[in-house]
Design a protein around this motif. Structure first.
Motif, PDB file in Angstrom:
ATOM      1  N   ALA A   8       0.827  -1.209   0.000  1.00  0.00           N
ATOM      2  CA  ALA A   8       0.000   0.000   0.000  1.00  0.00           C
ATOM      3  C   ALA A   8       0.858   1.254   0.000  1.00  0.00           C
ATOM      4  CB  ALA A   8      -0.928  -0.017   1.214  1.00  0.00           C
ATOM      5  N   GLY A   9       1.928   1.250   0.802  1.00  0.00           N
ATOM      6  CA  GLY A   9       2.826   2.409   0.830  1.00  0.00           C
ATOM      7  C   GLY A   9       3.476   2.657  -0.515  1.00  0.00           C
ATOM      8  N   LEU A  10       3.888   1.587  -1.202  1.00  0.00           N
ATOM      9  CA  LEU A  10       4.495   1.735  -2.524  1.00  0.00           C
ATOM     10  C   LEU A  10       3.488   2.268  -3.540  1.00  0.00           C
ATOM     11  CD1 LEU A  10       6.597  -1.563  -2.731  1.00  0.00           C
ATOM     12  CD2 LEU A  10       7.472   0.768  -2.434  1.00  0.00           C
ATOM     13  N   ALA A  11       2.262   1.750  -3.492  1.00  0.00           N
ATOM     14  CA  ALA A  11       1.242   2.200  -4.439  1.00  0.00           C
ATOM     15  C   ALA A  11       0.941   3.681  -4.255  1.00  0.00           C
ATOM     16  CB  ALA A  11      -0.035   1.374  -4.256  1.00  0.00           C
ATOM     17  N   ILE A  12       0.814   4.119  -3.010  1.00  0.00           N
ATOM     18  CA  ILE A  12       0.546   5.537  -2.757  1.00  0.00           C
ATOM     19  C   ILE A  12       1.766   6.378  -3.110  1.00  0.00           C
ATOM     20  CG2 ILE A  12      -0.001   7.226  -0.950  1.00  0.00           C
ATOM     21  CD1 ILE A  12      -1.674   5.004   0.390  1.00  0.00           C
ATOM     22  N   GLY A  13       2.969   5.833  -2.891  1.00  0.00           N
ATOM     23  CA  GLY A  13       4.188   6.552  -3.242  1.00  0.00           C
ATOM     24  C   GLY A  13       4.296   6.851  -4.720  1.00  0.00           C
ATOM     25  N   ARG A  14       3.681   6.043  -5.549  1.00  0.00           N
ATOM     26  CA  ARG A  14       3.681   6.301  -6.996  1.00  0.00           C
ATOM     27  C   ARG A  14       3.029   7.644  -7.325  1.00  0.00           C
ATOM     28  NH1 ARG A  14       2.990   3.360 -12.114  1.00  0.00           N
ATOM     29  NH2 ARG A  14       1.753   4.694 -13.481  1.00  0.00           N
ATOM     30  N   LEU A  15       2.078   8.063  -6.494  1.00  0.00           N
ATOM     31  CA  LEU A  15       1.293   9.260  -6.786  1.00  0.00           C
ATOM     32  C   LEU A  15       2.051  10.556  -6.518  1.00  0.00           C
ATOM     33  CD1 LEU A  15      -2.112   8.072  -5.284  1.00  0.00           C
ATOM     34  CD2 LEU A  15      -1.377   8.019  -7.689  1.00  0.00           C
ATOM     35  N   GLU A  16       3.153  10.473  -5.772  1.00  0.00           N
ATOM     36  CA  GLU A  16       3.950  11.677  -5.514  1.00  0.00           C
ATOM     37  C   GLU A  16       5.409  11.278  -5.379  1.00  0.00           C
ATOM     38  OE1 GLU A  16       5.418  14.628  -5.799  1.00  0.00           O
ATOM     39  OE2 GLU A  16       3.309  15.178  -5.653  1.00  0.00           O
ATOM     40  N   ARG A  17       6.090  11.240  -6.505  1.00  0.00           N
ATOM     41  CA  ARG A  17       7.457  10.732  -6.525  1.00  0.00           C
ATOM     42  C   ARG A  17       8.477  11.754  -6.028  1.00  0.00           C
ATOM     43  NH1 ARG A  17       7.555   5.771  -8.848  1.00  0.00           N
ATOM     44  NH2 ARG A  17       5.895   5.199 -10.304  1.00  0.00           N
ATOM     45  N   ARG A  18       8.062  12.974  -5.793  1.00  0.00           N
ATOM     46  CA  ARG A  18       8.995  13.959  -5.249  1.00  0.00           C
ATOM     47  C   ARG A  18       9.245  13.747  -3.767  1.00  0.00           C
ATOM     48  NH1 ARG A  18       5.745  18.576  -8.430  1.00  0.00           N
ATOM     49  NH2 ARG A  18       4.182  16.963  -7.994  1.00  0.00           N
ATOM     50  N   VAL A  19       8.433  12.920  -3.128  1.00  0.00           N
ATOM     51  CA  VAL A  19       8.656  12.510  -1.746  1.00  0.00           C
ATOM     52  C   VAL A  19       9.250  11.115  -1.763  1.00  0.00           C
ATOM     53  CG1 VAL A  19       7.541  11.968   0.458  1.00  0.00           C
ATOM     54  CG2 VAL A  19       6.763  13.933  -0.891  1.00  0.00           C
ATOM     55  N   ASN A  20      10.321  10.907  -1.014  1.00  0.00           N
ATOM     56  CA  ASN A  20      10.952   9.587  -0.962  1.00  0.00           C
ATOM     57  C   ASN A  20       9.922   8.542  -0.559  1.00  0.00           C
ATOM     58  OD1 ASN A  20      12.435   7.239   0.155  1.00  0.00           O
ATOM     59  ND2 ASN A  20      14.237   8.528  -0.127  1.00  0.00           N
ATOM     60  N   VAL A  21       9.872   7.446  -1.296  1.00  0.00           N
ATOM     61  CA  VAL A  21       8.863   6.420  -1.044  1.00  0.00           C
ATOM     62  C   VAL A  21       9.009   5.801   0.343  1.00  0.00           C
ATOM     63  CG1 VAL A  21      10.188   4.474  -1.996  1.00  0.00           C
ATOM     64  CG2 VAL A  21       7.680   4.462  -2.096  1.00  0.00           C
ATOM     65  N   GLY A  22      10.211   5.898   0.923  1.00  0.00           N
ATOM     66  CA  GLY A  22      10.389   5.410   2.287  1.00  0.00           C
ATOM     67  C   GLY A  22       9.469   6.101   3.269  1.00  0.00           C
ATOM     68  N   VAL A  23       9.123   7.365   2.994  1.00  0.00           N
ATOM     69  CA  VAL A  23       8.191   8.105   3.854  1.00  0.00           C
ATOM     70  C   VAL A  23       6.815   7.452   3.802  1.00  0.00           C
ATOM     71  CG1 VAL A  23       7.009  10.322   4.192  1.00  0.00           C
ATOM     72  CG2 VAL A  23       9.454  10.271   3.619  1.00  0.00           C
ATOM     73  N   PHE A  24       6.362   7.103   2.604  1.00  0.00           N
ATOM     74  CA  PHE A  24       5.046   6.479   2.460  1.00  0.00           C
ATOM     75  C   PHE A  24       5.027   5.064   3.054  1.00  0.00           C
ATOM     76  CE2 PHE A  24       5.099   9.581  -1.095  1.00  0.00           C
ATOM     77  CZ  PHE A  24       4.006  10.333  -0.706  1.00  0.00           C
ATOM     78  N   VAL A  25       6.117   4.341   2.892  1.00  0.00           N
ATOM     79  CA  VAL A  25       6.198   2.998   3.464  1.00  0.00           C
ATOM     80  C   VAL A  25       6.154   3.076   4.987  1.00  0.00           C
ATOM     81  CG1 VAL A  25       7.705   0.987   3.756  1.00  0.00           C
ATOM     82  CG2 VAL A  25       7.366   1.980   1.483  1.00  0.00           C
ATOM     83  N   PHE A  26       6.911   4.001   5.570  1.00  0.00           N
ATOM     84  CA  PHE A  26       6.880   4.138   7.029  1.00  0.00           C
ATOM     85  C   PHE A  26       5.502   4.585   7.499  1.00  0.00           C
ATOM     86  CE2 PHE A  26       7.538   6.571  11.002  1.00  0.00           C
ATOM     87  CZ  PHE A  26       7.922   5.500  11.806  1.00  0.00           C
ATOM     88  N   ALA A  27       4.885   5.509   6.756  1.00  0.00           N
ATOM     89  CA  ALA A  27       3.534   5.951   7.123  1.00  0.00           C
ATOM     90  C   ALA A  27       2.563   4.782   7.112  1.00  0.00           C
ATOM     91  CB  ALA A  27       3.064   7.046   6.159  1.00  0.00           C
ATOM     92  N   ALA A  28       2.736   3.869   6.148  1.00  0.00           N
ATOM     93  CA  ALA A  28       1.816   2.737   6.022  1.00  0.00           C
ATOM     94  C   ALA A  28       1.959   1.734   7.164  1.00  0.00           C
ATOM     95  CB  ALA A  28       2.030   2.033   4.688  1.00  0.00           C
ATOM     96  N   VAL A  29       3.107   1.738   7.845  1.00  0.00           N
ATOM     97  CA  VAL A  29       3.299   0.821   8.982  1.00  0.00           C
ATOM     98  C   VAL A  29       3.422   1.576  10.304  1.00  0.00           C
ATOM     99  CG1 VAL A  29       4.312  -1.025   7.604  1.00  0.00           C
ATOM    100  CG2 VAL A  29       5.808   0.720   8.584  1.00  0.00           C
ATOM    101  N   LEU A  30       3.122   2.874  10.277  1.00  0.00           N
ATOM    102  CA  LEU A  30       3.303   3.702  11.471  1.00  0.00           C
ATOM    103  C   LEU A  30       2.541   3.167  12.672  1.00  0.00           C
ATOM    104  CD1 LEU A  30       4.264   6.272  12.940  1.00  0.00           C
ATOM    105  CD2 LEU A  30       2.233   7.437  12.025  1.00  0.00           C
ATOM    106  N   ILE A  31       1.284   2.761  12.485  1.00  0.00           N
ATOM    107  CA  ILE A  31       0.525   2.388  13.675  1.00  0.00           C
ATOM    108  C   ILE A  31       0.969   1.042  14.235  1.00  0.00           C
ATOM    109  CG2 ILE A  31      -1.418   3.855  13.018  1.00  0.00           C
ATOM    110  CD1 ILE A  31      -3.005   1.417  12.333  1.00  0.00           C
TER     111      ILE A  31
END
Length: 219
Positions: A8-31
């Protein structure tokens, strides 16, 4: 659902590549990160039941990390942090923040799919939800594999990244998926909840760091 969350984090990261995808991956497992941290702090609890070897499912009491209202709050806080951290994005700053918030909230949606009704809406004594897909483990693992594969495909396709990085992301997702399948099928019970929490925190940190490293944009 660890591999599914990474997808899920990778899929959402595709939508804004100017942000490092690691941010989206960490957000997806934050809780999950918050869950295991709260377990170590004694604020939430995880119990390893006697039938764990058969079910591979701990029992959770996690209103502060996985309650619906709590996750909405964590999503908002993560989005606000991203908004403050990326002023250089200017016109797409709000978009990036919204996508980070969506990554956090995606975790609750996927967990609601697989958990038995144990996700509280508000506090520990509130109504609990969960569709219980883990009760049909084969179906649950097939669904998770599809989510992880789709997320990987969406992210690496058309990304303009090197072949080496594409292979790196593929290898990372395959290792995470394999460990998820093993953990939910044949792995023995963990020696203690503390060991389970510490191992989970280290795993999350390593996977997110690798995703961030692979996702670095050339300067």
């Amino acid at each position: 659902m660890f591999a599914g969350h990474i997808g899920a984090g990778l899929a959402i990261g595709r939508l804004e590549r100017r942000v490092n995808v690691g941010v989206f991956v960490f957000a997806a497992v934050l809780i999950d990160f918050m869950l295991w941290l709260f377990v170590l702090l004694g604020w939430e609890s995880v119990t390893i039941p006697a039938n764990y070897a058969a079910t591979h499912q701990p029992d959770f009491v996690f209103p502060f990390s996985h309650g619906l209202l709590a996750v909405i709050a964590w999503s908002a806080l993560a989005g606000a942090a991203a908004f403050l951290y990326y002023p250089r994005l200017e016109k797409v700053r709000f978009r990036a923040a919204a996508l980070v918030a969506a990554s956090v909230f995606s975790h609750w949606l996927l967990d609601a799919l697989v958990h038995v009704p144990e996700l509280p809406v508000a506090g520990a004594d509130s109504m609990k939800v969960g569709l219980g897909l883990w009760q049909s483990m084969r179906v649950a693992l097939i669904a998770e594999s599809l989510i992880a594969a789709l997320g990987l495909y969406l992210f690496v396709s058309g990304a303009g990244m090197s072949r080496a990085k594409k292979l790196g992301f593929t290898a990372l997702c395959l290792v995470v998926l394999a460990s998820t399948v093993i953990g939910m099928t044949v792995a023995p019970p963990p020696p203690s909840v503390t060991a389970m929490a510490a191992t989970s925190l280290i795993t999350i940190a390593v996977v997110c760091a690798l995703a961030g490293w692979l996702g670095r944009r050339p300067r």
